[in-house]
Design an enzyme around this catalytic site. Structure first.
Site, PDB file in Angstrom:
ATOM      1  N   PHE A  33       0.662  -0.913   0.419  1.00 35.03           N
ATOM      2  CA  PHE A  33      -0.078   0.347   0.217  1.00 35.03           C
ATOM      3  C   PHE A  33       1.028   1.181  -0.508  1.00 35.03           C
ATOM      4  O   PHE A  33       2.700   1.252   0.591  1.00 35.03           O
ATOM      5  CB  PHE A  33      -0.836  -0.413   1.300  1.00 35.03           C
ATOM      6  CG  PHE A  33       0.000   0.415   2.724  1.00 35.03           C
ATOM      7  CD1 PHE A  33       0.481  -0.640   3.370  1.00 35.03           C
ATOM      8  CD2 PHE A  33      -0.653   0.972   3.230  1.00 35.03           C
ATOM      9  CE1 PHE A  33       0.835  -0.846   4.523  1.00 35.03           C
ATOM     10  CE2 PHE A  33       0.013   1.696   4.411  1.00 35.03           C
ATOM     11  CZ  PHE A  33       0.428   0.215   5.077  1.00 35.03           C
ATOM     12  N   ALA A 150       9.474  -2.130   2.574  1.00 35.24           N
ATOM     13  CA  ALA A 150       8.313  -1.908   2.135  1.00 35.24           C
ATOM     14  C   ALA A 150       7.134  -1.819   2.667  1.00 35.24           C
ATOM     15  O   ALA A 150       6.858  -2.210   3.904  1.00 35.24           O
ATOM     16  CB  ALA A 150       8.340  -3.577   0.611  1.00 35.24           C
ATOM     17  N   LYS A 151       6.320  -1.253   1.852  1.00 32.53           N
ATOM     18  CA  LYS A 151       5.247  -0.687   2.588  1.00 32.53           C
ATOM     19  C   LYS A 151       3.968  -2.272   2.201  1.00 32.53           C
ATOM     20  O   LYS A 151       3.225  -1.909   1.610  1.00 32.53           O
ATOM     21  CB  LYS A 151       4.679   0.444   2.126  1.00 32.53           C
ATOM     22  CG  LYS A 151       4.655   1.608   2.958  1.00 32.53           C
ATOM     23  CD  LYS A 151       4.250   3.120   2.831  1.00 32.53           C
ATOM     24  CE  LYS A 151       2.787   3.053   3.486  1.00 32.53           C
ATOM     25  NZ  LYS A 151       3.072   3.364   4.616  1.00 32.53           N
ATOM     26  N   LEU A 152       3.577  -3.679   3.637  1.00 31.52           N
ATOM     27  CA  LEU A 152       3.157  -4.341   2.986  1.00 31.52           C
ATOM     28  C   LEU A 152       2.355  -3.910   3.909  1.00 31.52           C
ATOM     29  O   LEU A 152       3.114  -4.272   5.420  1.00 31.52           O
ATOM     30  CB  LEU A 152       4.700  -5.690   3.182  1.00 31.52           C
ATOM     31  CG  LEU A 152       5.861  -5.280   1.917  1.00 31.52           C
ATOM     32  CD1 LEU A 152       6.130  -6.777   1.544  1.00 31.52           C
ATOM     33  CD2 LEU A 152       4.868  -5.640   0.441  1.00 31.52           C
TER      34      LEU A 152
END
Ligand code: PMP
Length: 300
Positions: A33, A150-152
């Protein structure tokens, strides 16, 4: 005014977009996201999306990690986003949430043999940390360094645990250490210190999310104030003796820190470098600084 969403290749009212209960991403956190700001400029009657391209480049990196082939380029995602935000028509600060997710309605922990989809919506959102100066604490939660960059969605459970611990202990925000015990970041922000007139911030090898606001601040400090940023390991103890401290993030903007673990930073007031950077930053994101207009995408 209703919000709209780009969902299954159509722009529809937000409340009409629904996902099935078996959607893979809901069960196993298999989504990437972003958070993008739209900043309202009342004088120009314009809404500017800030550094959309960089946000989508980071989203696509998250997709790579998750084995998601979205079939959209950064330009496609940019165009769709402007369309959605324009359709919403908000004349105030907004937050834009794009999500790329494993959409197959099937159980089983894995990344392979799953369909993926993308949606993006916008809604009015003012201050994230609703304080002029934040009181923060180092939380007991540490996150795994390997994939924190990371934007996980699945990774954010550590951040949520840390945030709630901080709030329940009476603070505005929590700082997380990484697995090696070095300072990493806030639960939704990067962290900067001022030490001997220079900015000091955790480095990429500390496993932090490489924030776009962080990059903006590093560039503004150098280009506009001649202030250098040192990216290195930061020890927890350095938090207590820094002259100034602030947090940066798309949602939180540039928020000064007044106290860490009940110790005042400097004299507890907003420091001179923080103050200058904050003014520069707000000017830039609202599309008032002609030197940085390439970072601002007009919606209307
Ligand atoms: N760290 C974390 C954990 C975050 O969630 C965010 C917000 N995206 C940031 C840092 C700041 O990143 P950015 O400036 O790109 O919003």
């Amino acid at each position: 005014m209703p919000s709209y969403v780009y969902f299954k290749k159509q722009i529809i009212p937000l409340e009409q977009a629904k996902l099935g209960v078996m959607t893979h991403a809901l069960h196993y956190g298999t989504a990437a996201f972003e958070g993008i700001r739209g900043n309202w400029n009342a004088k120009k009657q314009q809404l500017y999306l800030f550094r959309v391209k960089e946000h989508y480049e980071r989203l696509l990196k998250g997709c790579k990690i998750l084995n998601i082939d979205l079939g959209y380029s950064v330009d496609d995602l940019n165009r769709i986003t402007v369309e959605v935000v324009r359709k919403c028509g908000f004349k105030e600060d907004v937050y834009v949430r794009p999500v790329a997710y494993k959409s197959t309605e099937q159980m089983g922990v894995r990344l392979h043999n799953l369909e993926a989809d993308f949606f993006v919506f916008a809604f009015p959102w003012g201050k994230y940390l609703d304080v002029e100066k934040a009181r923060v604490t180092v939380t007991s939660w540490r996150f795994p360094k390997e994939i924190a960059r990371a934007k996980l969605t699945g990774l954010y459970i550590t951040n949520a645990l840390a945030k709630t611990e901080a709030i329940e202990n009476g603070f505005d925000e929590g700082i997380m250490l990484n697995a090696d015990g070095y300072v990493a970041e806030g639960t939704g922000e990067n962290l900067f210190l001022v030490i001997d007139g220079k900015l000091v911030t955790p480095a990429s090898y500390d496993g932090i999310l490489m924030g776009i606001t962080r990059d903006t601040v590093i560039r503004l400090a150098k280009e506009e104030l001649g202030v250098e940023t040192i990216e290195r390991h930061v020890d927890r103890i350095e938090l207590y003796t820094a002259q100034e401290c602030f947090l940066t993030g798309t949602a939180a903007h540039l928020t000064p820190v007044a106290e860490i673990d009940r110790r005042k930073i400097g004299n507890g007031e907003i420091g001179p470098i923080t103050r200058k950077l904050q003014q520069l930053y707000f000017d830039v994101i609202q599309g008032n600084n002609p030197r940085y207009m390439e970072w601002c995408t007009p919606v209307f």
